[in-house]
Design a protein around this motif. Structure first.
Motif, short mmCIF file in Angstrom:
data_model
loop_
_atom_site.label_atom_id
_atom_site.label_comp_id
_atom_site.label_asym_id
_atom_site.label_seq_id
_atom_site.Cartn_x
_atom_site.Cartn_y
_atom_site.Cartn_z
N ALA A 173 32.49 24.12 19.05
CA ALA A 173 33.88 24.75 19.23
C ALA A 173 35.01 24.27 18.68
O ALA A 173 36.08 24.64 18.35
N LEU A 174 34.88 22.78 18.53
CA LEU A 174 35.97 22.04 18.18
C LEU A 174 35.81 21.24 16.72
O LEU A 174 36.69 20.39 16.31
N CYS A 175 34.79 21.69 16.05
CA CYS A 175 34.39 21.03 14.70
C CYS A 175 35.53 21.53 13.74
O CYS A 175 36.29 22.67 14.10
N PRO A 176 35.78 20.69 12.75
CA PRO A 176 36.90 21.02 11.94
C PRO A 176 36.84 22.43 11.22
O PRO A 176 37.93 23.10 11.33
N PRO A 177 35.90 22.83 10.68
CA PRO A 177 35.99 24.30 10.18
C PRO A 177 36.56 25.45 11.26
O PRO A 177 37.22 26.41 10.81
N VAL A 178 35.77 25.26 12.38
CA VAL A 178 36.26 26.33 13.54
C VAL A 178 37.71 25.86 13.83
O VAL A 178 38.30 26.97 14.19
N HIS A 179 38.08 24.87 14.08
CA HIS A 179 39.37 24.55 14.33
C HIS A 179 40.30 25.04 13.06
O HIS A 179 41.51 25.29 13.70
N ARG A 180 40.00 24.95 12.00
CA ARG A 180 40.97 25.47 11.05
C ARG A 180 40.93 26.94 11.05
O ARG A 180 42.20 27.43 11.22
N SER B 85 42.20 35.28 17.45
CA SER B 85 40.86 35.53 18.20
C SER B 85 40.01 34.42 17.98
O SER B 85 39.44 34.44 19.00
N VAL B 86 39.94 33.76 17.12
CA VAL B 86 39.15 32.59 16.97
C VAL B 86 39.38 31.51 17.95
O VAL B 86 38.66 30.81 18.59
N HIS B 87 40.75 31.42 18.29
CA HIS B 87 41.27 30.26 19.19
C HIS B 87 40.86 30.84 20.69
O HIS B 87 40.32 30.03 21.26
N MET B 88 40.81 32.08 20.88
CA MET B 88 40.55 32.43 22.22
C MET B 88 39.03 32.52 22.31
O MET B 88 38.55 32.17 23.38
N ILE B 89 38.14 32.66 21.02
CA ILE B 89 36.84 32.43 21.46
C ILE B 89 36.59 31.03 21.51
O ILE B 89 35.52 30.65 22.40
N GLN B 90 36.89 30.07 21.29
CA GLN B 90 37.21 28.52 21.39
C GLN B 90 37.24 28.50 22.94
O GLN B 90 36.53 27.73 23.58
N HIS B 91 38.39 29.19 23.43
CA HIS B 91 38.54 28.89 24.89
C HIS B 91 37.31 29.45 25.78
O HIS B 91 36.77 28.76 26.69
N LEU C 180 33.63 29.19 29.46
CA LEU C 180 32.41 29.81 30.03
C LEU C 180 30.83 29.48 29.72
O LEU C 180 30.13 29.76 30.52
N VAL C 181 30.71 28.48 28.74
CA VAL C 181 29.50 28.11 28.32
C VAL C 181 29.23 26.46 28.14
O VAL C 181 28.43 26.15 29.17
N ALA C 182 30.20 25.89 27.89
CA ALA C 182 30.28 24.37 27.79
C ALA C 182 30.40 23.81 29.42
O ALA C 182 29.50 22.92 29.86
N ALA C 183 31.37 24.23 30.05
CA ALA C 183 31.89 23.88 31.27
C ALA C 183 30.58 23.86 32.34
O ALA C 183 30.15 22.73 32.81
N PRO C 184 29.91 24.95 32.49
CA PRO C 184 28.73 24.91 33.36
C PRO C 184 27.54 24.12 32.86
O PRO C 184 26.99 23.61 33.72
N PHE C 185 27.34 24.15 31.76
CA PHE C 185 26.14 23.38 31.15
C PHE C 185 26.46 21.92 31.33
O PHE C 185 25.84 20.95 31.77
N LEU C 186 27.57 21.40 31.05
CA LEU C 186 28.08 20.17 31.54
C LEU C 186 27.99 19.55 32.95
O LEU C 186 27.63 18.61 33.36
N ALA C 187 28.55 20.74 33.83
CA ALA C 187 28.51 20.38 35.03
C ALA C 187 27.09 20.47 35.72
O ALA C 187 26.60 19.53 36.40
N ALA C 188 26.20 21.35 35.25
CA ALA C 188 24.82 21.24 35.48
C ALA C 188 24.00 19.73 35.09
O ALA C 188 23.07 19.54 35.79
#
Length: 94
Positions: free
Chosen positions: A23-30, A37-43, A48-56
């Protein structure tokens, strides 16, 4: 499992880290800077995806359990000297 992190926790930790990286790699960041819309997909990916995985994945306990036995003992001794260790331990276990 002595010295080995549970496989599913390790998989969750790796998956969460991969989602954050993607989500934070340079091509997606650009693209995110150019399109809202891409910025919101990052959010959404981060929340919704990374946080639960990291918590688990329980990063602290997973990383500590992956250490060699002598290193785990050193970390345990250092951790035992902290006055608020009960609160920290209960937070790490949940």
């Amino acid at each position: 499992m002595d010295g080995i992190a549970r496989p599913w926790r390790l998989a969750c930790l790796v998956a969460g880290t991969a989602v954050v990286t993607g989500a934070l790699c340079p091509p997606v960041h650009r693209l995110a800077e150019a399109a809202l819309s891409v910025h919101m997909i990052q959010h959404l990916a981060l929340v919704l995806v990374a946080a639960p995985f990291l918590a688990a994945g329980r990063p602290a306990t997973t990383i500590i359990s992956a250490l060699p036995r002598t290193a785990r003992r050193r970390v345990s001794r250092a951790f035992a000297g902290i006055p608020a260790r009960r609160h920290i331990t209960s937070a790490l276990r949940h």
